[in-house]
Structure formats: C-alpha cells, structure tokens
Design an enzyme around this catalytic site. Structure first.
Site, PDB file in Angstrom:
ATOM      1  N   GLY A 172      22.763  29.028  39.033  1.00 43.10           N
ATOM      2  CA  GLY A 172      21.972  28.475  40.618  1.00 43.10           C
ATOM      3  C   GLY A 172      22.904  28.498  41.587  1.00 43.10           C
ATOM      4  O   GLY A 172      22.774  27.978  42.663  1.00 43.10           O
TER       5      GLY A 172
ATOM      6  N   PRO B 270      31.064  32.076  47.369  1.00 42.98           N
ATOM      7  CA  PRO B 270      31.593  32.032  48.776  1.00 42.98           C
ATOM      8  C   PRO B 270      31.625  33.576  48.066  1.00 42.98           C
ATOM      9  O   PRO B 270      32.313  33.980  47.403  1.00 42.98           O
ATOM     10  CB  PRO B 270      32.467  31.881  49.077  1.00 42.98           C
ATOM     11  CG  PRO B 270      32.364  30.159  48.656  1.00 42.98           C
ATOM     12  CD  PRO B 270      32.100  30.225  47.926  1.00 42.98           C
TER      13      PRO B 270
ATOM     14  N   GLY C 260      36.339  35.383  48.699  1.00 42.52           N
ATOM     15  CA  GLY C 260      37.397  34.153  47.999  1.00 42.52           C
ATOM     16  C   GLY C 260      39.141  34.602  48.801  1.00 42.52           C
ATOM     17  O   GLY C 260      38.932  36.098  49.147  1.00 42.52           O
ATOM     18  N   LEU C 261      39.760  33.595  48.954  1.00 38.46           N
ATOM     19  CA  LEU C 261      41.570  34.166  48.912  1.00 38.46           C
ATOM     20  C   LEU C 261      41.970  34.571  47.833  1.00 38.46           C
ATOM     21  O   LEU C 261      42.461  33.334  47.226  1.00 38.46           O
ATOM     22  CB  LEU C 261      42.278  32.992  49.769  1.00 38.46           C
ATOM     23  CG  LEU C 261      43.487  33.360  50.038  1.00 38.46           C
ATOM     24  CD1 LEU C 261      43.591  34.647  52.019  1.00 38.46           C
ATOM     25  CD2 LEU C 261      44.311  32.110  50.623  1.00 38.46           C
ATOM     26  N   GLY C 262      42.905  35.776  48.050  1.00 35.03           N
ATOM     27  CA  GLY C 262      43.987  35.596  46.554  1.00 35.03           C
ATOM     28  C   GLY C 262      45.136  35.294  46.558  1.00 35.03           C
ATOM     29  O   GLY C 262      45.686  34.718  48.268  1.00 35.03           O
TER      30      GLY C 262
ATOM     31  N   ASP D 222      41.212  32.111  44.534  1.00 38.35           N
ATOM     32  CA  ASP D 222      41.517  32.223  43.498  1.00 38.35           C
ATOM     33  C   ASP D 222      42.235  32.055  42.719  1.00 38.35           C
ATOM     34  O   ASP D 222      43.703  33.180  43.023  1.00 38.35           O
ATOM     35  CB  ASP D 222      41.148  33.956  43.200  1.00 38.35           C
ATOM     36  CG  ASP D 222      41.204  34.831  41.680  1.00 38.35           C
ATOM     37  OD1 ASP D 222      40.479  34.625  41.271  1.00 38.35           O
ATOM     38  OD2 ASP D 222      42.255  35.552  41.698  1.00 38.35           O
TER      39      ASP D 222
ATOM     40  N   TYR E 196      50.543  32.571  38.127  1.00 35.00           N
ATOM     41  CA  TYR E 196      50.611  32.672  39.331  1.00 35.00           C
ATOM     42  C   TYR E 196      51.736  31.916  39.389  1.00 35.00           C
ATOM     43  O   TYR E 196      52.592  31.610  40.968  1.00 35.00           O
ATOM     44  CB  TYR E 196      50.115  33.074  40.905  1.00 35.00           C
ATOM     45  CG  TYR E 196      48.800  33.805  40.321  1.00 35.00           C
ATOM     46  CD1 TYR E 196      48.408  34.499  39.566  1.00 35.00           C
ATOM     47  CD2 TYR E 196      46.855  33.669  40.694  1.00 35.00           C
ATOM     48  CE1 TYR E 196      47.143  35.285  39.403  1.00 35.00           C
ATOM     49  CE2 TYR E 196      46.225  34.221  40.723  1.00 35.00           C
ATOM     50  CZ  TYR E 196      46.137  35.214  39.660  1.00 35.00           C
ATOM     51  OH  TYR E 196      45.681  36.523  39.891  1.00 35.00           O
TER      52      TYR E 196
ATOM     53  N   LYS F  53      42.422  30.498  35.970  1.00 32.35           N
ATOM     54  CA  LYS F  53      42.466  31.377  34.777  1.00 32.35           C
ATOM     55  C   LYS F  53      43.359  31.314  33.846  1.00 32.35           C
ATOM     56  O   LYS F  53      44.684  30.499  33.900  1.00 32.35           O
ATOM     57  CB  LYS F  53      42.886  32.700  34.679  1.00 32.35           C
ATOM     58  CG  LYS F  53      42.506  33.223  36.401  1.00 32.35           C
ATOM     59  CD  LYS F  53      43.053  34.581  36.606  1.00 32.35           C
ATOM     60  CE  LYS F  53      41.607  35.136  38.221  1.00 32.35           C
ATOM     61  NZ  LYS F  53      43.087  35.286  39.232  1.00 32.35           N
TER      62      LYS F  53
ATOM     63  N   HIS G 120      42.111  35.010  31.494  1.00 29.78           N
ATOM     64  CA  HIS G 120      42.880  36.025  32.594  1.00 29.78           C
ATOM     65  C   HIS G 120      42.750  37.332  31.994  1.00 29.78           C
ATOM     66  O   HIS G 120      42.254  38.468  32.014  1.00 29.78           O
ATOM     67  CB  HIS G 120      44.453  35.873  32.192  1.00 29.78           C
ATOM     68  CG  HIS G 120      44.918  36.177  33.931  1.00 29.78           C
ATOM     69  ND1 HIS G 120      45.530  35.048  34.461  1.00 29.78           N
ATOM     70  CD2 HIS G 120      44.214  36.617  34.620  1.00 29.78           C
ATOM     71  CE1 HIS G 120      45.933  35.680  35.628  1.00 29.78           C
ATOM     72  NE2 HIS G 120      45.329  36.677  35.725  1.00 29.78           N
TER      73      HIS G 120
HETATM   74  N1  LIG Z   1      42.064  38.871  37.142  1.00 33.14           N
HETATM   75  C1  LIG Z   1      43.474  39.847  37.335  1.00 33.14           C
HETATM   76  O1  LIG Z   1      44.003  39.544  36.491  1.00 33.14           O
HETATM   77  C2  LIG Z   1      43.914  39.482  38.701  1.00 33.14           C
HETATM   78  C3  LIG Z   1      44.770  40.590  38.882  1.00 33.14           C
HETATM   79  C4  LIG Z   1      45.150  41.019  40.250  1.00 33.14           C
HETATM   80  C5  LIG Z   1      45.102  40.063  41.265  1.00 33.14           C
HETATM   81  N2  LIG Z   1      44.109  39.112  41.545  1.00 33.14           N
HETATM   82  C6  LIG Z   1      43.791  38.836  41.791  1.00 33.14           C
HETATM   83  O2  LIG Z   1      43.417  39.553  43.139  1.00 33.14           O
HETATM   84  C7  LIG Z   1      44.152  38.667  44.519  1.00 33.14           C
HETATM   85  C8  LIG Z   1      44.206  40.988  45.155  1.00 33.14           C
HETATM   86  O3  LIG Z   1      44.865  41.432  44.892  1.00 33.14           O
HETATM   87  P1  LIG Z   1      46.457  41.934  45.547  1.00 33.14           P
HETATM   88  O4  LIG Z   1      47.382  40.960  45.640  1.00 33.14           O
HETATM   89  O5  LIG Z   1      46.834  42.408  44.145  1.00 33.14           O
HETATM   90  O6  LIG Z   1      46.167  43.236  46.728  1.00 33.14           O
HETATM   91  P2  LIG Z   1      45.333  43.123  47.589  1.00 33.14           P
HETATM   92  O7  LIG Z   1      43.946  41.809  47.977  1.00 33.14           O
HETATM   93  O8  LIG Z   1      44.383  43.966  46.974  1.00 33.14           O
HETATM   94  O9  LIG Z   1      46.212  43.327  48.673  1.00 33.14           O
HETATM   95  C9  LIG Z   1      46.941  42.367  49.051  1.00 33.14           C
HETATM   96  C10 LIG Z   1      47.723  43.398  50.602  1.00 33.14           C
HETATM   97  O10 LIG Z   1      46.983  43.536  51.387  1.00 33.14           O
HETATM   98  C11 LIG Z   1      47.423  43.336  52.707  1.00 33.14           C
HETATM   99  N3  LIG Z   1      46.738  43.172  53.759  1.00 33.14           N
HETATM  100  C12 LIG Z   1      45.418  41.962  53.612  1.00 33.14           C
HETATM  101  N4  LIG Z   1      44.587  41.917  54.019  1.00 33.14           N
HETATM  102  C13 LIG Z   1      44.787  43.100  55.473  1.00 33.14           C
HETATM  103  C14 LIG Z   1      44.822  42.980  56.788  1.00 33.14           C
HETATM  104  N5  LIG Z   1      44.055  42.995  56.741  1.00 33.14           N
HETATM  105  N6  LIG Z   1      45.121  44.551  57.052  1.00 33.14           N
HETATM  106  C15 LIG Z   1      46.118  44.837  56.175  1.00 33.14           C
HETATM  107  N7  LIG Z   1      47.302  44.220  55.366  1.00 33.14           N
HETATM  108  C16 LIG Z   1      45.980  43.690  54.165  1.00 33.14           C
HETATM  109  C17 LIG Z   1      48.742  42.175  52.218  1.00 33.14           C
HETATM  110  O11 LIG Z   1      49.673  41.980  53.259  1.00 33.14           O
HETATM  111  P3  LIG Z   1      50.083  41.172  54.583  1.00 33.14           P
HETATM  112  O12 LIG Z   1      49.837  39.673  53.022  1.00 33.14           O
HETATM  113  O13 LIG Z   1      50.530  41.071  55.300  1.00 33.14           O
HETATM  114  O14 LIG Z   1      48.613  40.345  54.780  1.00 33.14           O
HETATM  115  C18 LIG Z   1      48.480  42.617  50.319  1.00 33.14           C
HETATM  116  O15 LIG Z   1      49.753  42.712  50.790  1.00 33.14           O
HETATM  117  C19 LIG Z   1      45.136  38.555  44.381  1.00 33.14           C
HETATM  118  O16 LIG Z   1      46.155  37.341  44.753  1.00 33.14           O
HETATM  119  C20 LIG Z   1      45.340  37.636  42.902  1.00 33.14           C
HETATM  120  O17 LIG Z   1      44.472  36.704  43.096  1.00 33.14           O
HETATM  121  C21 LIG Z   1      43.116  39.262  40.112  1.00 33.14           C
END
Ligand SMILES: NC(=O)c1ccc[n+]([C@@H]2O[C@H](COP(=O)([O-])OP(=O)(O)OC[C@H]3O[C@@H](n4cnc5c(N)ncnc54)[C@H](OP(=O)(O)O)[C@@H]3O)[C@@H](O)[C@H]2O)c1
Length: 345
Positions: free
Chosen positions: A29, A33, A36-38, A66, A71, A96, A129
């Site tokens: 329940g 949001p 989220g912000l990675g 997140d 990290y 995680k 994770h």
């Molecule tokens: N559970 C897991 O195993 C796992 C694995 C991988 C990731 N994650 C989580 O997922 C999050 C996101 O994944 P990710 O960091 O791999 O990749 P992503 O969110 O797919 O890509 C991030 C990239 O996209 C660029 N970007 C974001 N918004 C933009 C926009 N509006 N215009 C142009 N470029 C943009 C950012 O550059 P700028 O900074 O220059 O904007 C950054 O380099 C991570 O931070 C983490 O929290 C979890």
C-alpha cells in the site's frame, strides 16, 4: 499554478511540484515516486558531485533516491539529504546490500552502516544488489574473477533473505527487494519468502526492454525499477562490448525527441514511466535531471510513439555482470538463466 513553487508546469519551469510526479503503489500500500535519481557516480562523478546532485534534485522536485553501499558515497548523500531540510516522510530512499555481505552475520550490520551513512532511522527499500555472493573490487576489469566465486545457490540466498526479512521486523527497513534477478530465481524466492520482494531492480531501456521479466514481476505484485534507463551512455570502457547499441542515437527516439523539443534521454525516461517501470536516471547536471523530471509530468507520448518504442527493443544487455562468473569456460549469458532454468553449478 503551484503555490510552493510558483510555477505553472510548462517546459521552462525550473522546479517540478513533487505532488505532480506519478507514484507506484507497492503491495504493502506504500507509495513510491515513479522516478528516482540514480547515485552511482562510477568513474565519472565524485561523491561530492553526486551529493550536490542529490541536493539539487531534491530542490528540483525529486523525492526518490537510489543508493547503494558499493557506490561509495552514502555518507555524502546522507549529508546532502539532511541539508535539504525535507522531513523523513517526504522522500524515498533505497539502498542495497553488496555482494560480499550476503553472510548471515553481515546483513544487519551492513544495513546499519548504510543507515548511519545516510543519516536515516529507516530505509524505504533495501535490496540484495546481486544474487551472487562474489566479491570483486570496485572499478575492476570485466575479466576480474573472485577466487571463491559461487553460483546462485538458493538455500544460501534464502539465508541472506531471512536476514533481510529480519530487518523489516526490526523496523530498520520498510520494504525489501531484489536486483538483477531472473524469473526462475524469483519463482523460488516467491515460493519460500515470508516477506516477498516489493520491487525488482533490473536493467531496462528502450534497447533492452526485458518484456518477459517485466510482465512476470508485475503479474506477481512486484514493481519493476528500471536501471540505466538512458542506456548508461557514460559507463566506463570496461563495461562496453562491441555489439552494444546506443539508445539515445536510435532514430525512433531522436524523431520523438525532436517533436517534443527534448534530448532523446528524456524520451527514454518518459517512455519508462508511461510503460510502467520506475526509472532511476543518473545525472549531475541540473538541466538534465530537471528535464528528466519535467518530462514525466508533461504531455504523454502518443500511442503510436509508445508502439514505435516497443518496436526498437534490441535485447541489448549492457550490464552483463561478467565478474560474477564462477567457473572457467562460461559466458555472461550463464548468469541470466536464458533457457528458463537456473544455470547449474
Ligand atoms: N541495481 C543495479 O545493479 C544497478 C546497476 C546499474 C545502475 N544502477 C542504478 O541506476 C542508475 C542509473 O544508471 P546509469 O547511471 O548506469 O545510467 P543512465 O541513467 O541510463 O545514464 C546516465 C547518463 O545519462 C546522461 N543523462 C541523464 N539525463 C540526461 C539528459 N536529460 N540529457 C542528456 N544526457 C542525460 C548523464 O550524463 P550527465 O551526468 O552529463 O547528465 C549520465 O551520464 C545508477 O546511478 C544507479 O543508481 C543500478
């Protein structure tokens, strides 16, 4: 016009009223949001830059962050969250459990460390994770292997999960969930869990839509959280392989982006929320994280655009997990149970 932001919600707004952001209702329940912000800075964003982004994103209207112990920035993120002045019930934090902390005596202390770093009394969500208990050092190459690497052993995973359940009993976490799971592993967990996972965090972007797993988790009351929603364009060289495709260069996404007047990244995020997963895009640039958030509260993509994006899935997994392989001669596909059964030890 929104009273707290004084803004009207058009594209030039510099904040988004959080109450306009869609939410997902979890099986408990609780409302989470839907974006989220990675916070994984990887090699390109320092802990301080990520913390600055957390503060800026909270100001821009984000209420979901997140995080993860691996990290290496939860202490800075915690300080940033505190500085926002937001009340604890106004934002959602996920953290995680890292792979070297699956041991029964490690889970609770590891969660407590994240709580202390994040300066929180409880987490909204705590995830395992990866389903593999194999340690590898941060920033290592994909050829790196743990000498004690183990496959997924359900009995062992359940020992970890029992401790996760205990964290809920103790009031330290409100929900528990999984990440990087497959359907056969989730089937076993759903069979044996006392407290079932509320979310599964999984790689999802237009070129990797995982329709089967996506449908499976939703059918079982588990919310899909989509990581790397933009196709992780800044991931380090070591995480790239020659066949990888680039979502934000896809002509379908570029065309839609041109129609709306946004970057293709924003189209990826809009599509994600509209399709039903919760994306967690990373960015340290205000213009970027703000446009991602504004994108989800602006006019939706058309049905034709949603259909067109459904048609560009390339089954292109970017985060392959090679470091978790446990014996010679395997390929990363062995980690993902592609034939519907858990890859035997
Ligand atoms: N559970 C897991 O195993 C796992 C694995 C991988 C990731 N994650 C989580 O997922 C999050 C996101 O994944 P990710 O960091 O791999 O990749 P992503 O969110 O797919 O890509 C991030 C990239 O996209 C660029 N970007 C974001 N918004 C933009 C926009 N509006 N215009 C142009 N470029 C943009 C950012 O550059 P700028 O900074 O220059 O904007 C950054 O380099 C991570 O931070 C983490 O929290 C979890």
């Amino acid at each position: 016009m929104n009273k707290s932001t004084g803004k009207t919600g058009n594209r030039s707004e510099d904040r988004v009223d959080p109450s306009r952001v869609p939410q997902r209702k979890l099986y408990t329940g609780a409302l989470m949001p839907a974006i989220g912000l990675g916070t994984f800075g990887s090699d390109h964003a320092s802990p301080d830059e990520v913390a600055e982004a957390v503060k800026g994103a909270a100001d821009a209207g984000y209420r979901h962050f997140d995080c993860a112990s691996v990290y290496g920035n939860e202490d800075r993120v915690g300080a940033a969250l505190r500085e926002t002045g937001l009340g604890r019930d106004e934002f959602w934090v996920t953290s995680k459990l890292w792979n070297d902390k699956h041991g029964e005596s490690d889970v609770i202390p590891s969660c407590k460390k994240s709580l202390a770093d994040l300066q929180l009394d409880y987490l909204d969500m705590y995830l395992v994770h990866w389903p593999f208990p194999n340690y590898h050092p941060p920033h290592c190459d994909v050829t790196s292997r743990s000498p004690n690497a183990k496959p997924y052993i359900h009995e062992n995973f359940m020992k970890t999960w029992r401790q996760m359940e205990k964290l809920v009993d103790m009031g330290l976490v409100r929900h528990i969930g999984t990440s990087n799971m497959t359907i056969p592993k989730l089937r076993l967990l759903l069979r044996d869990a006392r407290i079932k996972p509320a979310v599964n965090e999984m790689e999802i972007h237009p070129h990797f839509q995982q329709p089967e797993l996506f449908e499976f988790v939703r059918a079982n009351g588990i919310e899909p959280i989509g990581y790397s929603p933009i196709g992780s364009p800044a991931r380090p060289e070591r995480d790239r392989t020659p066949g990888d495709t680039v979502d934000i260069e896809d002509p379908v996404l570029v065309r839609i982006a041109e129609r709306i007047g946004v970057h293709p990244a924003v189209v990826c995020v809009k599509w994600a929320v509209q399709r039903g997963q919760t994306p967690i895009p990373f960015s340290t640039r205000r213009a970027h994280y703000l446009s991602n958030l504004s994108g989800v509260v602006s006019e939706p993509l058309t049905d034709d655009e949603m259909k067109a994006i459904a048609g560009i899935d390339r089954n292109c997994r970017l985060i392959k997990g090679q470091v978790f392989l446990w014996k010679e001669g395997q390929t990363w596909e062995d980690l993902w149970d592609l034939n519907g059964e858990i890859t035997p030890p």
